[in-house]
Write an enzyme that holds these catalytic residues in place. Structure first.
Site, PDB file in Angstrom:
ATOM      1  N   ASP A 337      12.806  35.978  32.615  1.00 40.82           N
ATOM      2  CA  ASP A 337      12.450  34.792  31.842  1.00 40.82           C
ATOM      3  C   ASP A 337      11.438  35.133  30.763  1.00 40.82           C
ATOM      4  O   ASP A 337      11.479  34.599  29.659  1.00 40.82           O
ATOM      5  CB  ASP A 337      11.903  33.699  32.755  1.00 40.82           C
ATOM      6  CG  ASP A 337      10.682  34.159  33.546  1.00 40.82           C
ATOM      7  OD1 ASP A 337      10.600  35.359  33.873  1.00 40.82           O
ATOM      8  OD2 ASP A 337       9.818  33.322  33.853  1.00 40.82           O
ATOM      9  N   ARG A 341       3.533  37.241  31.608  1.00 39.56           N
ATOM     10  CA  ARG A 341       2.690  36.652  32.651  1.00 39.56           C
ATOM     11  C   ARG A 341       3.076  37.179  34.026  1.00 39.56           C
ATOM     12  O   ARG A 341       3.922  38.056  34.161  1.00 39.56           O
ATOM     13  CB  ARG A 341       2.770  35.129  32.580  1.00 39.56           C
ATOM     14  CG  ARG A 341       4.105  34.528  32.935  1.00 39.56           C
ATOM     15  CD  ARG A 341       4.100  33.025  32.652  1.00 39.56           C
ATOM     16  NE  ARG A 341       5.365  32.401  32.988  1.00 39.56           N
ATOM     17  CZ  ARG A 341       5.893  31.395  32.304  1.00 39.56           C
ATOM     18  NH1 ARG A 341       5.280  30.919  31.227  1.00 39.56           N
ATOM     19  NH2 ARG A 341       7.034  30.853  32.675  1.00 39.56           N
ATOM     20  N   ASP A 342       2.471  36.618  35.050  1.00 38.09           N
ATOM     21  CA  ASP A 342       2.714  37.087  36.419  1.00 38.09           C
ATOM     22  C   ASP A 342       4.011  36.483  36.972  1.00 38.09           C
ATOM     23  O   ASP A 342       4.037  35.846  38.008  1.00 38.09           O
ATOM     24  CB  ASP A 342       1.529  36.723  37.320  1.00 38.09           C
ATOM     25  CG  ASP A 342       1.218  35.234  37.312  1.00 38.09           C
ATOM     26  OD1 ASP A 342       1.751  34.505  36.449  1.00 38.09           O
ATOM     27  OD2 ASP A 342       0.436  34.795  38.178  1.00 38.09           O
ATOM     28  N   GLU A 343       5.098  36.741  36.261  1.00 38.72           N
ATOM     29  CA  GLU A 343       6.402  36.211  36.658  1.00 38.72           C
ATOM     30  C   GLU A 343       7.455  37.279  36.388  1.00 38.72           C
ATOM     31  O   GLU A 343       7.804  38.032  37.271  1.00 38.72           O
ATOM     32  CB  GLU A 343       6.691  34.907  35.908  1.00 38.72           C
ATOM     33  CG  GLU A 343       7.829  34.124  36.506  1.00 38.72           C
ATOM     34  CD  GLU A 343       7.834  32.677  36.039  1.00 38.72           C
ATOM     35  OE1 GLU A 343       8.776  31.972  36.393  1.00 38.72           O
ATOM     36  OE2 GLU A 343       6.909  32.265  35.313  1.00 38.72           O
ATOM     37  N   ASP A 350      18.080  30.632  32.817  1.00 40.15           N
ATOM     38  CA  ASP A 350      17.887  31.258  31.513  1.00 40.15           C
ATOM     39  C   ASP A 350      19.049  32.186  31.185  1.00 40.15           C
ATOM     40  O   ASP A 350      19.545  32.226  30.057  1.00 40.15           O
ATOM     41  CB  ASP A 350      16.575  32.058  31.500  1.00 40.15           C
ATOM     42  CG  ASP A 350      15.366  31.214  31.852  1.00 40.15           C
ATOM     43  OD1 ASP A 350      15.399  30.565  32.910  1.00 40.15           O
ATOM     44  OD2 ASP A 350      14.390  31.212  31.093  1.00 40.15           O
ATOM     45  N   TRP A 402      21.210  26.309  37.077  1.00 43.82           N
ATOM     46  CA  TRP A 402      20.610  27.609  37.403  1.00 43.82           C
ATOM     47  C   TRP A 402      21.608  28.404  38.259  1.00 43.82           C
ATOM     48  O   TRP A 402      22.059  29.470  37.858  1.00 43.82           O
ATOM     49  CB  TRP A 402      19.279  27.413  38.118  1.00 43.82           C
ATOM     50  CG  TRP A 402      18.117  27.256  37.181  1.00 43.82           C
ATOM     51  CD1 TRP A 402      17.116  28.169  36.958  1.00 43.82           C
ATOM     52  CD2 TRP A 402      17.824  26.136  36.327  1.00 43.82           C
ATOM     53  NE1 TRP A 402      16.234  27.694  36.013  1.00 43.82           N
ATOM     54  CE2 TRP A 402      16.641  26.445  35.613  1.00 43.82           C
ATOM     55  CE3 TRP A 402      18.428  24.910  36.086  1.00 43.82           C
ATOM     56  CZ2 TRP A 402      16.077  25.570  34.689  1.00 43.82           C
ATOM     57  CZ3 TRP A 402      17.874  24.031  35.168  1.00 43.82           C
ATOM     58  CH2 TRP A 402      16.712  24.369  34.481  1.00 43.82           C
ATOM     59  N   GLU A 608       9.022  29.569  24.926  1.00 47.58           N
ATOM     60  CA  GLU A 608       9.460  28.842  26.112  1.00 47.58           C
ATOM     61  C   GLU A 608       9.493  27.345  25.854  1.00 47.58           C
ATOM     62  O   GLU A 608      10.377  26.635  26.331  1.00 47.58           O
ATOM     63  CB  GLU A 608       8.514  29.152  27.277  1.00 47.58           C
ATOM     64  CG  GLU A 608       8.835  28.426  28.561  1.00 47.58           C
ATOM     65  CD  GLU A 608       7.894  28.820  29.683  1.00 47.58           C
ATOM     66  OE1 GLU A 608       8.264  28.618  30.858  1.00 47.58           O
ATOM     67  OE2 GLU A 608       6.788  29.330  29.397  1.00 47.58           O
TER      68      GLU A 608
END
Length: 732
Positions: A337, A341-343, A350, A402, A608
């Site tokens: 995605d 960041r912490d992802e 997506d 999704w 985003e």
């Protein structure tokens, strides 16, 4: 014949703490060799060096898969690196073995330890062979990488003594049956960008601007000041005052710390990547900063570029470049995605909304093959699909739009490249997902009892962007139930499956959708997204009614309100109902909300959120505000198929039958698209000549393909060749 499964998983016998271990083996060759092969994999990321030479170009090997079920291994021809006495060294970092769980803590999703499994196979000239596997005879040492994390970066101390070696221990509890040959594209260093500007911010920070938001890391020259500590921070954007901004990274530190040993050396991270345009320097003296010593290394999967688009409108052209950079930044082994960041997770929603654009711009069949195999492996027993893949075992799963990636992604891969293997390999997983939706209805044909839907994520119609928006989530669920099933039916027929059960189910779903969700007068059933889905998915029995509602809503507010679910189909739908003029109006809009608003704010990748940066220069919530998030880049397929006018035909996939349907707009001046296919190069271009409505069209059709051209309500058939025509274009 020995295979990698005949080797042992090994780890350091003594606790190294957070330091990255380097596993070592000395290999003597006493005869002439014909070939030498290194087989290698790891729980974590590995880097292999033979006689101090890097083995292969694959970074972040062995790749990110659903590690509990599938673990890739690589084979490298190392014949050219072999000598009489050979030193093999393999460092193993944590890699993507650790993830944030639903409680915001980090934990391993495989085993408690990083581990290596490898072997060297030697074929001698006399016909004999040698097999040197990882086992207890190997040694290991602490590297000078004292900490390494994908999210947090690396800490390196070049004064650290790495000579002492220690014993290793074999791990007998790791399942070697999950080892598989490499399926996906290798992640590689794909480009290098020079620094463009040295900045002193209002806060006095020393910042370097690379001019492009990207995914990768910085390669830089470490100053020769023994014992000096240097820190590099990474950020996507500066705040409205021009200061370094990292709040949107959340818990990810995205930092590099280096201690110099007094020797000038070039350094770049080994097991971490960042999403950034800017870096902040700390610990450097003024005369130690030369921007020529800092290079941004761009990393993504080694896919072939296949699609190109150009036009005469600077902002639209920048939008297209942002779409391409968004794919580069997030097609890093899995379709993530965001990279900062912490992802950095393989979000299914997506991936499916962008699959068509992605597969036109780059060759993605090998990339998606691996990811879809993981998605099928992670599928729940009841047929539900996780929100992210590789799966993190979250409590919820099966969200419409999704989980539909299980069907939509194979559909576009097949339509783009024409290999039915992608259908065969995923048929059972697709079938299980359709049956899951069928099982979650208050009535057969509805998908309305499963409560884990994200809705029209980040849409603008509910006031609070951090929600699924106003559109009824069960409307979306049932709409995608019908849509995915319709694609599944088409694909099943390609491989000769009996699809009669699913055809009957599809007809019932459309009927139920019309009964429950159409013309109810309820606001949540008449949003822009609701009308778009009804029209684009062919769910309405009265398209004029839904078209009128959609147009009326857009004209009343002057802009789009759609989120992740509705946006990919919005412009296609307006074109379908004969309102390409309104589609172009939305495309050209510069004010918030629009595709061009981020471009006017200096964006070099897709955002985003429609208002990641607000009109006053402030930011949306840092909890969820990525500036490199490709979902809204799905507008790219409208640029290819409608602006330039190149489309494919499912019944003759891989562009064997090309559909040319360009719809020029004078404001663009010209547009041109080039798509590389198995048969060769397709080109469609048009240009206003300056004489009123006179427009020059040109089309190139490769050998082995034929084309249908739709222009000004006329239809023309062409075989291979190049065709040019100039005439008064009526337009849309």
């Amino acid at each position: 014949m020995n295979t990698i499964k005949d080797a042992k998983f090994i780890k350091e016998a003594f606790d190294f703490g957070t330091a990255v271990p380097v596993f070592k083996k000395v290999i003597w060759l006493d005869k002439k060799i014909n070939k030498a092969t290194l087989l290698c994999s790891a729980l974590g990321y590995y880097e292999a060096y033979l006689n101090s030479q890097r083995v292969g170009k694959f970074i972040f090997a062995p790749g990110w898969t659903s590690y509990g079920k599938r673990l890739q291994y690589q084979e490298y021809d190392v014949t050219h690196l072999m000598e009489e006495c050979n030193v093999l060294e393999i460092a193993v970092g944590n890699g993507m073995r650790f993830h944030k769980n639903r409680h915001e803590n980090y934990e391993s999703i495989t085993c408690n330890d990083s581990a290596l499994i490898a072997a060297v196979k030697v074929e001698y000239a006399d016909g004999t062979e040698a097999f040197i596997p990882t086992d207890s005879t190997w040694e290991c040492a602490k590297s000078n990488i004292l900490e390494s994390s994908v999210y947090n970066g690396e800490t390196v101390d070049f004064t650290f003594d790495t000579d002492e070696t220690f014993a290793v221990k074999e791990l007998d509890d790791v399942n070697k049956d999950i080892l598989i040959p490499t399926e996906g594209e290798e992640t590689r260093e794909m480009a290098t960008l020079s620094a463009v500007k040295l900045i002193t911010t209002p806060k006095g920070e020393t910042v370097i601007d690379f001019g492009q938001n990207l995914t990768g890391y910085v390669e830089w020259v470490v100053p020769q000041r023994k014992g000096a500590e240097f820190t590099i921070y990474h950020a996507e954007i500066l705040d409205k005052d021009g200061n370094f901004y990292t709040e949107n990274l959340r818990a990810a530190k995205a930092q590099v710390h280096v201690t110099s040993d007094g020797n000038e050396r070039v350094y770049k991270p080994h097991f971490s990547f960042m999403g950034f345009r800017y870096i902040k320097l700390e610990g450097f003296e003024k005369d130690e900063i030369d921007i020529e010593n800092f290079k941004a290394i761009v990393v993504f999967s080694n896919m072939k570029r296949t699609g190109y688009f150009a036009c005469g409108h600077d902002l639209i052209q920048q939008l297209y470049e942002n779409i391409v950079w968004g794919q580069r930044g997030n097609f890093l082994d899995v379709p993530t995605d965001c990279p900062q960041r912490d992802e950095r997770l393989g979000w299914t929603g997506d991936a499916q909304v962008f699959a068509r654009t992605a597969s036109t711009t780059y060759r993605t069949d090998k990339f998606f093959k691996k990811w879809l195999n993981d998605l099928a492996a992670d599928q729940h027993e009841d047929g539900g699909i996780p929100h992210v893949c590789p799966d993190l075992a979250w409590d919820s799963y099966g969200s419409s739009a999704w989980a539909d990636a299980m069907v939509i992604v194979p559909y576009w891969v097949y339509r783009t490249y024409g290999n039915p293997r992608i259908i065969k390999d995923n048929f059972e997983a697709m079938k299980k997902w359709i049956l899951f939706m069928e099982s979650k209805g208050s009535q057969r044909g509805l998908f309305d009892t499963h409560d884990h839907h994200f809705g029209d994520w980040l849409s603008l119609d509910a006031g609070d962007e951090a929600t699924g928006g106003l559109t009824d989530k069960f409307l979306i669920g049932t709409a995608f139930f019908a849509y995915s099933n319709s694609l599944f039916i088409e694909m099943g027929k390609v491989i000769g499956e009996d699809m009669s059960y699913f055809e009957e189910l599809y007809e019932l779903t459309v009927k139920k959708y019309r009964e429950v969700y159409l013309n109810t007068g309820k606001t949540e059933h008449e949003t822009q997204t609701a009308n778009v889905l009804a029209l684009y998915f062919n769910l309405t029995d009265n398209p004029e009614r839904e078209a009128e509602k959609l147009v009326k809503d857009i004209e009343a507010c002057g802009h789009l309100k759609t989120g992740f679910v509705g946006t990919p189909y919005l412009l296609h739908t307006l074109t379908k109902i004969g309102r390409t003029d309104l589609a172009y109006k939305l495309l050209f809009r510069k004010e918030f909300p629009s595709w061009l608003f981020p471009v006017t704010r200096g964006a070099t990748t897709m955002w985003e959120r429609w208002d990641g940066m607000k009109k006053d220069g402030s930011f949306a919530t840092p909890e969820m505000n990525s500036f490199n998030h490709y979902a809204y880049g799905s507008v790219g397929d409208w640029l290819y198929t409608t602006v330039a006018g190149i489309d494919s035909d499912f019944n003759e996939p891989a562009y064997k039958h090309i559909i040319f349907r360009p719809l020029p707009a004078k404001e663009l001046g010209y547009a041109k698209s080039r798509i590389l296919t198995e048969n060769g190069e397709i080109i469609s271009s048009w240009e206003y000549t300056g004489n009123g409505d006179e427009c020059k069209f040109s089309f190139t059709i490769p050998n082995g393909s034929h084309a249908t051209l739709y222009l000004d309500d006329e239809e023309y058939e062409f075989e291979s060749g190049t065709y040019t025509t100039v005439f008064e274009y009526k337009g849309f």
